[in-house]
Structure formats: C-alpha cells, structure tokens
Design an enzyme around this catalytic site. Structure first.
Site, PDB file in Angstrom:
ATOM      1  N   GLU A  87      42.998 -12.496  71.019  1.00  0.00           N
ATOM      2  CA  GLU A  87      43.951 -13.742  71.236  1.00  0.00           C
ATOM      3  C   GLU A  87      43.416 -14.625  71.361  1.00  0.00           C
ATOM      4  OE1 GLU A  87      42.011 -14.958  73.865  1.00  0.00           O
ATOM      5  OE2 GLU A  87      41.009 -13.112  73.375  1.00  0.00           O
ATOM      6  N   GLU A 100      39.151 -13.758  70.323  1.00  0.00           N
ATOM      7  CA  GLU A 100      39.662 -13.240  69.603  1.00  0.00           C
ATOM      8  C   GLU A 100      39.798 -12.297  68.505  1.00  0.00           C
ATOM      9  OE1 GLU A 100      36.922 -15.838  66.826  1.00  0.00           O
ATOM     10  OE2 GLU A 100      37.596 -18.066  68.045  1.00  0.00           O
TER      11      GLU A 100
END
Lengths: 372, 372
Positions: free
Chosen positions: A186, A337
């Site tokens: 994310e 991430e």
C-alpha cells in the site's frame, strides 16, 4: 483486460458467498509436512520457526512442497480525507508522487521486488490527484480519496463492495498468469490513522496502543493523532465489528485497505498464501479475517514493523510466533509499500527449497539420533 | 590448486602480521552511505535496522553500494575428542556422513546456498573417519580430530597455525574467483562444546550461560555438558585470553573453528564482509577478533540461534542490534552448516539493491517532509 473489465461490483450476498468459500487449513497436508520435516538430514526441529512456517504453507496450499514460483506484489494506493487533520509528516501530494515513482521503478518496493523475483501490479484505488495515463497503472475509479474518518464515513457501502470486488478480481486476474504467493502492499499518506482505528475496533485496544508515529511525526503530533483516532472510534461506538465488518470498513477504512482486504479474501479462497507486510496490510487482513474467518489459515507475517499496533494486529490474527508462525523479520522497518514482506520473501522461498531439496536420513545414509 | 598448494603454514610472526593488516571501518564510506540513505525516496530512517546494516557494509568494503555478487560458503568440518565425553545427541560418525551429504548436495546448506546464489567450498579440516576422494572436497591433513578438551589441549600451536593459515589461504583462493561476502560454516559433532568453552573464556560468562542443548540433548545431558565445559575451563585458568588468543584456540578450540578463524581474518584483511552463522562460527569470530581487533568492523550477524550463548558471543562482538547491526533473522534455528547465514543472505543482498536502485527525492520529484 481494460481498466474495469472483470471488476463488476458484487452485491453483499455475492461477496458473502466469496467469503464463505474460503477453505480452512488442510490438516492432512500439515501432518504430511511435519512428517517429511522429521525425515530430513538435520537434527529434529533444528530449523526452528521455519518448520511451523512450512507446515502452515502446506496447510494453506495443500502441498507439502509448494514452490512459490509466481510472486505478486499488489500495490494499492489511495488518499485519506483524514490527512486534513494533520496526522502525517508528509503532504498528501506524496501519494500520487510515489505512485509515479513505483511506475518509474525508483521506490524501495521496486528494488526489493526485483531482488525477490516478484512482479508488481500498481493500482490507483482512490488517489485524489490527477494521475497521467500509464500502461502499468490500474485505475479503479471508485472515488478519489476516502472521507475524513474523524468526522464522516470513509466510504459508502457500495463503494466498499466495489473496492472489495476489485481486489478479488485483481487476484483472479493475477492467478491466470500464475500466482503462488501474494504480497498486499500500500501507499497512502495518513493511512496508519485508519489502520490504527481499525486495529482498535477489531482488537479492543485503545488508541494509546494502536497509534504510532507512522512516517515520523513528533510527540505532539502523536498525541494529536491519538485524539483523531479516538474521535473516529467515538463515531463508531454503535458498531458490532464481528457482526458487520463491512460497516467497520466503511466507517474507518480506506480505499486501498478495502481493495487489499478483497485481494486477501480472493487469495485465501484460492489457497494462495498471503505474505503480509506492515501495519496497514495487516489492518486489511483484520478486515478480511472478520469477513471470512478461514482467511487466517492462509496468512503469513513477513515482518513486524516499528509501529506498536502492528504486533497487536498480528497477535489478533494468530501470527505471534508462539506457534512458530510469527514474523520472518523484525528489523524495525516502517516504510510500507510491501517492502518488509518483499524483503522477507526470499527467506520464505528459500525455506520451500529445504522441503523440496534436502535428502532424508535414509537417502543420505546419515545416522539419526535413534541409531546411536 | 592441489590439496595443499598455497597452504604453507605461517609462523607466528607471519600470522600476527596478517592480523595487524586487517583494516578498520572506513568512516568516510560510512558517512557517504548515511548521506545517500537520507536522499532516497522513503521516510527518514524508515528502513529501520537495514540502514545501519548498509552503513556497516560500506564501512567494511569502502563502497557505498557494494553488490555482493560473489557469495561463498566456506564449510569446514572436523571431529572433536570431547565427543568421547558424551556431550552430543549424535554419534561422531555423523560428521563424515554429513560431509558426504554436503558433497552430494542433500543438506540444508546445499538448498539454502543454491537459493541464495552462493557457492560452497567443503573442507575436511580434521574429520576422524576416512573420507573417500572427491573432486569437491578440500583436505587439509593437519590432524584427524582434536584432543579431548576436558582433559588435554585441542591441538598444538603448530597445528593451530596450520589451520589458521589454511583458512586464510582458502579465502585468498576464493577471492581469485570473486568473493564479495563470506559465510563461514561448520560441521562437527560435539562442536558446541568447544564453542561454549571459548565463549566463556572470551566473554567471562560461566558455563551455565554459554552451554546449551546443541543438536538436542536432554536436561541431564545439559548438566553433564556444563560440567565438561567447566572441566575444560579449569585446565585453562592460567590463560590470558586477550594476550594470547592463539593459546586459547589451542586449548579449547577445534580444527574447523581454527580454519574459520583464519578465514575470517583473511576476509577482513581484504575488506570482504563476513556474514556469521550460528554459535560455532561466532565462536570462531571471537578467536579472530581477539587476534585482530579490527575484524569486528567486517562482521555481520546472519541470525541469532536458539543456543543461549550465541547472544552473548554476538554482544561481545558488538553485534547486538542496539546500533542496528544485530542479527538479520531470529528464527530459533540451531542447525549450523551456515544455514542461518545462508537463509539471511538474500536479505542482505536485497538491502544492497535498495542502495543501488532507489531514486532520490530529487530524481523522482517526490516532496520530502521539509517541503510541507
């Protein structure tokens, strides 16, 4: 597939049917994996926590030696209305800037996914800024940014179902090309704030335990962030998290969190193990596991991050390490991430090689301890 | 190179010259690495303990982005006279059987080294049993098995120098083919016993803290093993560990431990980082660091094993994690063979990719927090 093909929004009954279809752990495969581990040329249980990890992998996939050749990082980005409350050290514009960085290959996850032999799918799950067309960018067009959870719902029920459906569809599509392990990932400025709210609601822990410094706010910022989460929780005092997790997602979630929750359910439904990254993806897993309890059997913890609430969320999912299914890495990462899971992925892949390639005592003519 | 070519035994003065030649950490490279880390597109310090790891790697190699393309597992095997005291759960014959398993590719280290892209050099540093000729096996012919340290020295001073010289020569040879990171690895039934004795002598901790269950002895066996180590230490009460570490190695060491101590010094002398495995290789590093204090700057901890003394030995070497240079993995492994370090190696390699491949804020057009 065009931008939205295959991403028809499921209705609530259809989504619940997907959730009910998630299979439990395969105990026969787990038993076979345990038996094989005890025949390999090593002192009994000497692989420590790697052994229950391999057992869990077998129980998820039904295979004693799953090979995890096809590895996918599903990287969903979205903005959060709650950023307006000043809960992040970075401006909201960074969400879109980082999406461009992912597409250009310059972010940490690009380097780590390449090192781990994983492909990345970048998804605009609800970024506020205009993003240019890019052949590698998947756009969901559900809404631009979630509501400010301190004051209003993050999204409407239909929007949440659209995001969950899209996550499931992205996994379905990835599995067509090959998908043996999924890393949910994310990007979204301020997204530790909804995650802390979700973690408080699902685990019962107060904001003092679930709110951390995120990308690096100071002590004053931390206190403020806690009060923002408390405000959001106050709005939701009437919710029953276990009976209506969809309502919780709508009130306190975020669009990338919803897409990842859908992807996690979709992977679990296909017996594809999910290697969780940090706090936000674990928050998505809390949502997924509340909707589909069997999801837990398919979760693995890539790492334990520096966010204090992450350990609580992992524990709620049974990923504490007591049963050997704890996080592979504990390096105080707090980047997101998918970076921690991608860094841990080669460890997981190497573990599967042990199961596949090691000789048994009998094959190698090595004396086992019982032979002494 | 034929079996012993290039492995001329150094005399004590020559060995001390090698030790004095080990360079210290390169502070300029460390500073440059820190500076680069702070320009990369990630929240400041968000890579947690990976950041000081990369700084340490730079300080060892003098390169901000060392690439670790050539990875070598130096796997030294030997027998230990102290096995006669009944300190292991396995018979001594297993040492030779496992050497054959390494050569046949069936051991854990074979699977893990392959997964990590590392080559393995198998060395007979002093196995008691007859081993058949094998093109991949390096024989040192120093002696077959060490003395029983409970009652006598492990080896003579000349034998220790031969083993140290051989370790150094094996690294010299490997570096001709390419060697960017060394994993010292070992096999030797009973070798946690000399390691515990070495750890007690170098750290000052009593056998109650340095002796563990090794490959899996029971409580009675553990008490007995502690008394054996206490007996060995009693023989050595006159030794000054810091002034004459070679004497400590002779009294309490083992042939594979001596070869690995020599290899660690040899790698450090060439600014080749050493990724330590478990308790035994860390014991070899204690010997190496006592002989050549600058060795510490070139050590990295692959993992922390289930042996209780391992954490003490790592702490003595400054690999505790407080400065972010702690073990990469903490999975309660207790297998040896270099397995924990080989499992951690892809994490280290992936970390170097971050340094090489990530974009800076400026390159990516991403707003840093100071821009808010």
């Amino acid at each position: 597939m065009s931008e939205q093909a295959g991403m028809d929004r499921m209705d609530e009954a259809q989504w619940q049917a997907v959730c009910r279809g998630v299979p439990p752990a395969d105990e026969a495969a787990a038993k076979a994996a345990r038996a094989r581990l005890d025949t390999l040329t090593k002192p009994l249980h000497s692989l420590g926590n790697v052994e229950p990890l391999l057992v869990r992998l077998a129980a998820s996939t039904t295979q004693v030696c799953p090979q995890l050749e096809h590895r996918v990082v599903l990287l969903a980005a979205a903005d959060h209305g709650v950023a307006a409350e000043g809960v992040s050290a970075y401006p909201q514009a960074v969400t879109a800037q980082m999406v461009l960085n992912f597409l250009a290959g310059g972010a940490a996850i690009n380097a780590l996914a390449a090192a781990a032999g994983a492909r990345i799918t970048v998804v605009d799950a609800g970024v506020t800024a205009d993003l240019p067309e890019h052949p590698q960018l998947r756009r969901l067009n559900i809404r631009r940014g979630s509501g400010n959870i301190a004051r209003e719902p993050a999204m409407q029920r239909g929007e949440a179902l659209a995001a969950l459906s899209a996550g499931e569809a992205l996994v379905a599509e990835a599995s067509q090309r090959g998908l043996d392990v999924l890393i949910p990932a994310e990007m979204g400025i301020a997204n530790t704030t909804p995650t802390a709210a979700l973690t408080s609601l699902f685990t019962g822990a107060p904001p003092a335990e679930t709110v951390g410094r995120g990308t690096g706010i100071d002590k004053v910022g931390l206190d403020h962030k806690r009060s923002v989460v408390a405000q959001a929780l106050h709005r939701c005092a009437h919710l029953d998290a276990q009976r209506d997790p969809l309502a919780v997602l709508c009130e306190l979630g975020g669009l990338e969190i919803a897409v990842l929750a859908g992807a996690i359910v979709g992977a679990a439904a296909r017996r594809i193990p999910v290697l969780l990254d940090g706090y936000i993806t674990t928050g998505a897993a809390l949502v997924a596991a509340a909707m589909a309890p069997n999801v837990r059997a398919h979760l693995l913890a890539g790492h334990r991050s520096a966010e204090p609430g992450h350990a609580l969320a992992l524990a709620h999912l049974g990923l504490t390490g007591e049963a050997g299914t704890g996080p592979l890495l504990q390096l105080d990462l707090r980047l997101g991430e998918g970076s921690g899971a991608a860094l841990a992925l080669p460890v997981l892949v190497a573990a599967t090689r042990l199961m596949r390639d090691m000789a048994t005592f009998e094959q190698a003519g090595v004396s086992d301890r019982d032979d002494t």
